[in-house]
Design an enzyme around this catalytic site. Structure first.
Site, PDB file in Angstrom:
ATOM      1  N   LYS A 124       0.829  -1.205   0.000  1.00 35.48           N
ATOM      2  CA  LYS A 124       0.000   0.000   0.000  1.00 35.48           C
ATOM      3  C   LYS A 124       0.864   1.255   0.000  1.00 35.48           C
ATOM      4  O   LYS A 124       0.619   2.183  -0.782  1.00 35.48           O
ATOM      5  CB  LYS A 124      -0.931   0.010   1.219  1.00 35.48           C
ATOM      6  N   ASP A 142      -6.643   1.376   1.110  1.00 30.73           N
ATOM      7  CA  ASP A 142      -6.726   1.455   2.571  1.00 30.73           C
ATOM      8  C   ASP A 142      -8.140   1.065   2.995  1.00 30.73           C
ATOM      9  O   ASP A 142      -8.944   0.590   2.185  1.00 30.73           O
ATOM     10  CB  ASP A 142      -6.342   2.851   3.066  1.00 30.73           C
TER      11      ASP A 142
END
Length: 217
Positions: A124, A142
């Site tokens: 991420k 997220d």
């Protein structure tokens, strides 16, 4: 199960978001690639507001890998102590700074493999950096993006990697570059986890959620 958005609905979804915010940006404060790397590393399980509050003071005294290393653990931790998991993040940041100096001449690398090899930098975080710093197509999924993608019928999936892959396939190409910023902001301020503000949502007409929340005005 939430119904999938059609291509026409996805086009309308992102066209609407683009009109309201043509050039979306991260809410993390930074003035250099290294500052963004630091901020993103510190932001795991923390709010951007809390990270910005800490880095605002930290970057005044140390905003390069060498300056962070010069602080050492005892000098660094007081600056980030207000952020969750700060001891582990501080350790990772110091290790990352050393690797940046040893392997990358103090610069943030531009490739995924090198980024993900840095302590505390996962997929991420690498996606955020590749997209925000280097203008590459990447989806940093997220909790906000995961929720919005599943709730709206945009790109449902059982885990973040599946959602990331689905978004890359289902977001119309002309919106891919800024899509993850639009989705984060939508999830953070409108399509909230507990009380989505559907009556204020500009993309509600194409949202496929069966559990919309319209507040009485």
């Amino acid at each position: 199960m939430t119904k999938l958005m059609t291509l026409a609905q996805r086009e309308a979804f992102f066209s609407t978001l683009q009109k309201s915010n043509p050039h979306p940006e991260t809410e993390l404060a930074y003035t250099s690639p290294f500052e963004l790397l630091t901020a993103v590393l510190l932001s795991a399980q923390a709010t951007d507001i809390s990270v910005n509050k800490a880095t605002r003071k930290l970057f005044l005294v140390a905003n390069t890998p060498q300056k962070i290393l010069n602080l050492g653990e005892n000098g660094l931790l007081p600056y980030i102590a207000s952020i969750g998991l700060y001891r582990m993040k501080g350790k990772h940041l110091l290790q990352t700074c050393q690797l940046l100096i040893d392997l990358h001449e103090g610069r943030v690398p531009r490739d995924r493999e090198s980024l993900e090899a840095l302590p505390g930098v996962g997929r991420k975080t690498a996606n955020v950096l590749l997209n925000t710093l280097f203008g590459e197509i990447a989806m940093a999924v997220d909790t906000h993006i995961f929720r919005v993608s599943n709730r709206t019928g945009l790109a449902p999936g059982k885990d973040v990697l599946v959602v990331e892959q689905q978004l890359l396939k289902r977001v119309p190409k002309q919106y891919l570059l800024h899509a993850h910023h639009w989705l984060i902001l939508l999830g953070r301020y409108v399509c909230k986890a507990r009380s989505p503000e559907c009556s204020l949502c500009t993309v509600e007409p194409v949202c496929q959620s069966k559990e919309k929340n319209f507040k009485l005005r």
